[in-house]
Scaffold this motif. Structure first.
Motif, PDB file in Angstrom:
ATOM      1  N   GLN A 159      53.362  11.965 -42.631  1.00 57.84           N
ATOM      2  CA  GLN A 159      53.523  11.681 -41.212  1.00 57.84           C
ATOM      3  C   GLN A 159      53.658  10.176 -40.988  1.00 57.84           C
ATOM      4  N   VAL A 160      54.112   9.833 -39.813  1.00 59.37           N
ATOM      5  CA  VAL A 160      54.264   8.439 -39.400  1.00 59.37           C
ATOM      6  C   VAL A 160      53.642   8.301 -38.011  1.00 59.37           C
ATOM      7  N   THR A 161      53.010   7.166 -37.761  1.00 55.00           N
ATOM      8  CA  THR A 161      52.400   6.905 -36.465  1.00 55.00           C
ATOM      9  C   THR A 161      53.147   5.768 -35.777  1.00 55.00           C
ATOM     10  N   MET A 162      53.443   5.936 -34.515  1.00 55.45           N
ATOM     11  CA  MET A 162      54.029   4.851 -33.743  1.00 55.45           C
ATOM     12  C   MET A 162      53.229   4.648 -32.463  1.00 55.45           C
ATOM     13  N   THR A 163      53.258   3.435 -31.955  1.00 55.67           N
ATOM     14  CA  THR A 163      52.558   3.097 -30.716  1.00 55.67           C
ATOM     15  C   THR A 163      53.577   2.810 -29.624  1.00 55.67           C
ATOM     16  N   VAL A 164      53.348   3.381 -28.463  1.00 58.51           N
ATOM     17  CA  VAL A 164      54.209   3.164 -27.294  1.00 58.51           C
ATOM     18  C   VAL A 164      53.412   2.449 -26.215  1.00 58.51           C
ATOM     19  N   ASP A 165      53.989   1.400 -25.656  1.00 59.59           N
ATOM     20  CA  ASP A 165      53.393   0.703 -24.512  1.00 59.59           C
ATOM     21  C   ASP A 165      54.161   1.140 -23.274  1.00 59.59           C
ATOM     22  N   LEU A 166      53.513   1.906 -22.412  1.00 62.36           N
ATOM     23  CA  LEU A 166      54.154   2.434 -21.203  1.00 62.36           C
ATOM     24  C   LEU A 166      53.398   1.914 -19.994  1.00 62.36           C
ATOM     25  N   ARG A 167      54.030   1.053 -19.220  1.00 68.56           N
ATOM     26  CA  ARG A 167      53.377   0.430 -18.068  1.00 68.56           C
ATOM     27  C   ARG A 167      53.365   1.375 -16.866  1.00 68.56           C
ATOM     28  N   LEU A 168      52.478   1.078 -15.914  1.00 75.27           N
ATOM     29  CA  LEU A 168      52.284   1.963 -14.767  1.00 75.27           C
ATOM     30  C   LEU A 168      52.519   1.223 -13.458  1.00 75.27           C
ATOM     31  N   SER A 169      53.142   1.907 -12.543  1.00 73.59           N
ATOM     32  CA  SER A 169      53.187   1.450 -11.160  1.00 73.59           C
ATOM     33  C   SER A 169      51.854   1.804 -10.495  1.00 73.59           C
ATOM     34  N   PRO A 170      51.445   1.055  -9.476  1.00 72.05           N
ATOM     35  CA  PRO A 170      50.228   1.453  -8.741  1.00 72.05           C
ATOM     36  C   PRO A 170      50.332   2.852  -8.150  1.00 72.05           C
ATOM     37  N   ARG A 171      51.547   3.360  -8.009  1.00 72.03           N
ATOM     38  CA  ARG A 171      51.741   4.705  -7.463  1.00 72.03           C
ATOM     39  C   ARG A 171      51.973   5.751  -8.564  1.00 72.03           C
ATOM     40  N   THR A 172      51.828   5.366  -9.816  1.00 69.39           N
ATOM     41  CA  THR A 172      51.959   6.297 -10.940  1.00 69.39           C
ATOM     42  C   THR A 172      50.632   6.375 -11.671  1.00 69.39           C
ATOM     43  N   GLY A 202      54.755  -4.352 -14.297  1.00 70.01           N
ATOM     44  CA  GLY A 202      53.624  -3.453 -14.066  1.00 70.01           C
ATOM     45  C   GLY A 202      52.501  -3.654 -15.064  1.00 70.01           C
ATOM     46  N   ALA A 203      51.277  -3.283 -14.653  1.00 71.69           N
ATOM     47  CA  ALA A 203      50.096  -3.259 -15.522  1.00 71.69           C
ATOM     48  C   ALA A 203      49.788  -4.612 -16.141  1.00 71.69           C
ATOM     49  N   THR A 204      49.334  -5.560 -15.340  1.00 70.42           N
ATOM     50  CA  THR A 204      48.874  -6.844 -15.847  1.00 70.42           C
ATOM     51  C   THR A 204      47.345  -6.882 -15.798  1.00 70.42           C
ATOM     52  N   ASP A 205      46.781  -7.999 -16.251  1.00 72.79           N
ATOM     53  CA  ASP A 205      45.324  -8.156 -16.197  1.00 72.79           C
ATOM     54  C   ASP A 205      44.802  -8.130 -14.762  1.00 72.79           C
ATOM     55  N   ALA A 206      45.674  -8.386 -13.803  1.00 70.75           N
ATOM     56  CA  ALA A 206      45.253  -8.330 -12.404  1.00 70.75           C
ATOM     57  C   ALA A 206      44.721  -6.950 -12.038  1.00 70.75           C
ATOM     58  N   ASN A 207      45.228  -5.914 -12.719  1.00 73.70           N
ATOM     59  CA  ASN A 207      44.739  -4.556 -12.452  1.00 73.70           C
ATOM     60  C   ASN A 207      43.247  -4.433 -12.714  1.00 73.70           C
ATOM     61  N   LEU A 233      57.163  -3.549  -5.470  1.00 72.97           N
ATOM     62  CA  LEU A 233      57.615  -4.682  -6.266  1.00 72.97           C
ATOM     63  C   LEU A 233      57.712  -4.365  -7.752  1.00 72.97           C
ATOM     64  N   VAL A 234      57.312  -3.159  -8.141  1.00 69.97           N
ATOM     65  CA  VAL A 234      57.136  -2.840  -9.556  1.00 69.97           C
ATOM     66  C   VAL A 234      58.166  -1.828 -10.050  1.00 69.97           C
ATOM     67  N   SER A 283      44.267   3.810 -21.232  1.00 69.22           N
ATOM     68  CA  SER A 283      44.984   3.917 -19.969  1.00 69.22           C
ATOM     69  C   SER A 283      44.265   3.080 -18.923  1.00 69.22           C
ATOM     70  N   ILE A 284      45.031   2.221 -18.275  1.00 70.06           N
ATOM     71  CA  ILE A 284      44.516   1.384 -17.192  1.00 70.06           C
ATOM     72  C   ILE A 284      45.365   1.671 -15.963  1.00 70.06           C
ATOM     73  N   ALA A 285      44.746   2.253 -14.970  1.00 67.40           N
ATOM     74  CA  ALA A 285      45.480   2.632 -13.763  1.00 67.40           C
ATOM     75  C   ALA A 285      46.058   1.398 -13.071  1.00 67.40           C
ATOM     76  N   GLY A 286      47.255   1.548 -12.535  1.00 65.75           N
ATOM     77  CA  GLY A 286      47.854   0.460 -11.775  1.00 65.75           C
ATOM     78  C   GLY A 286      47.137   0.266 -10.447  1.00 65.75           C
ATOM     79  N   GLU A 287      46.956  -0.966 -10.065  1.00 67.52           N
ATOM     80  CA  GLU A 287      46.278  -1.300  -8.811  1.00 67.52           C
ATOM     81  C   GLU A 287      47.188  -2.176  -7.968  1.00 67.52           C
ATOM     82  N   SER A 288      46.911  -2.235  -6.683  1.00 69.38           N
ATOM     83  CA  SER A 288      47.682  -3.108  -5.797  1.00 69.38           C
ATOM     84  C   SER A 288      46.764  -3.681  -4.739  1.00 69.38           C
ATOM     85  N   SER A 289      47.198  -4.764  -4.114  1.00 65.94           N
ATOM     86  CA  SER A 289      46.435  -5.390  -3.040  1.00 65.94           C
ATOM     87  C   SER A 289      47.126  -5.134  -1.704  1.00 65.94           C
TER      88      SER A 289
END
Length: 210
Positions: free
Chosen positions: A62-75, A143-148, A38-39, A107-113
């Motif tokens: 130098q310059v700093t940037m932040t990247v938000d990269l979401r995860l699938s439960p299989r990634t 992907g990657a919600t508080d449900a994880n 589903l993700v 880093s918060i690993a993706g989880e699934s039910s």
């Protein structure tokens, strides 16, 4: 600034803009390659920080940037980092070997039910009762919600929510969409949650796997 014509000149702020643009073009490719179930996990450049606010005449180192990269439960987080690192290397080479360092900050690993888990079955059954039709899964989730976090602690978890408000008397952007409620949909959600709760508390320990 006054000596940019006399000394080797390189502005990391300009480079950061080019890096951000190329990353934004890469994120859809990351989503496509990591779509699973589903993700379809998304990504974005969240911010860029650098420069001297008190004066316009200095070039930052130098310059700093932040990247938000979401995860699938299989990634896994490690796999996602490898993919981002590979993309950044290509971007660096494309921009003339601009130095780009990557440092994971969270880093918060993706989880699934399990779809056959009692709570999933109960949630699907309640949804069908409230909607009056067979349950339809929703694809292309970010992907990657508080449900994880709940799932990673061993707490049975399912996700459910309301559709976006369709007939709001104002333009619904992301913030307003997150904080605007259709009362009819809220009533349906309440009935749904009550039905799941009753089904849960009236199930035996064996039925819920305890």
């Amino acid at each position: 600034m006054g000596s940019r014509h006399r000394l080797p000149y390189s502005n990391p702020i300009a480079a950061a803009g080019a890096v951000a643009s190329r990353l934004e073009a890469w994120f859809p490719k990351y989503s496509a390659s990591n779509t699973s179930g589903l993700v379809a996990p998304k990504g974005m450049v969240a911010n860029i920080r650098g420069g001297w606010e008190r004066t316009a005449s200095f070039t930052p180192e130098q310059v700093t940037m932040t990247v938000d990269l979401r995860l699938s439960p299989r990634t896994t987080p490690t796999q996602a980092k490898r993919e981002l690192t590979a993309a950044v290397r290509e971007i660096s080479a494309d921009l003339g070997d601009v130095r780009i360092d990557i440092e994971p900050v969270l880093s918060i690993a993706g989880e699934s039910s399990d779809e056959d888990m009692w709570l999933c079955r109960s949630a699907i059954r309640a949804w069908a009762d409230v909607e009056g039709r067979a349950h339809e899964p929703t694809y292309d989730q970010s992907g990657a919600t508080d449900a994880n976090i709940l799932r990673s602690r061993g707490i049975p978890t399912v996700r459910v929510g309301m559709p976006k408000v369709a007939n709001a008397p104002f333009e619904v952007d992301f913030a307003m969409g997150m904080n605007t409620v259709d009362l009819d949909e809220a009533v349906k959600l309440t009935h749904y949650l009550v039905e799941v709760a009753i089904d849960t508390v009236t199930s035996s320990l064996q039925e819920v796997g305890l």
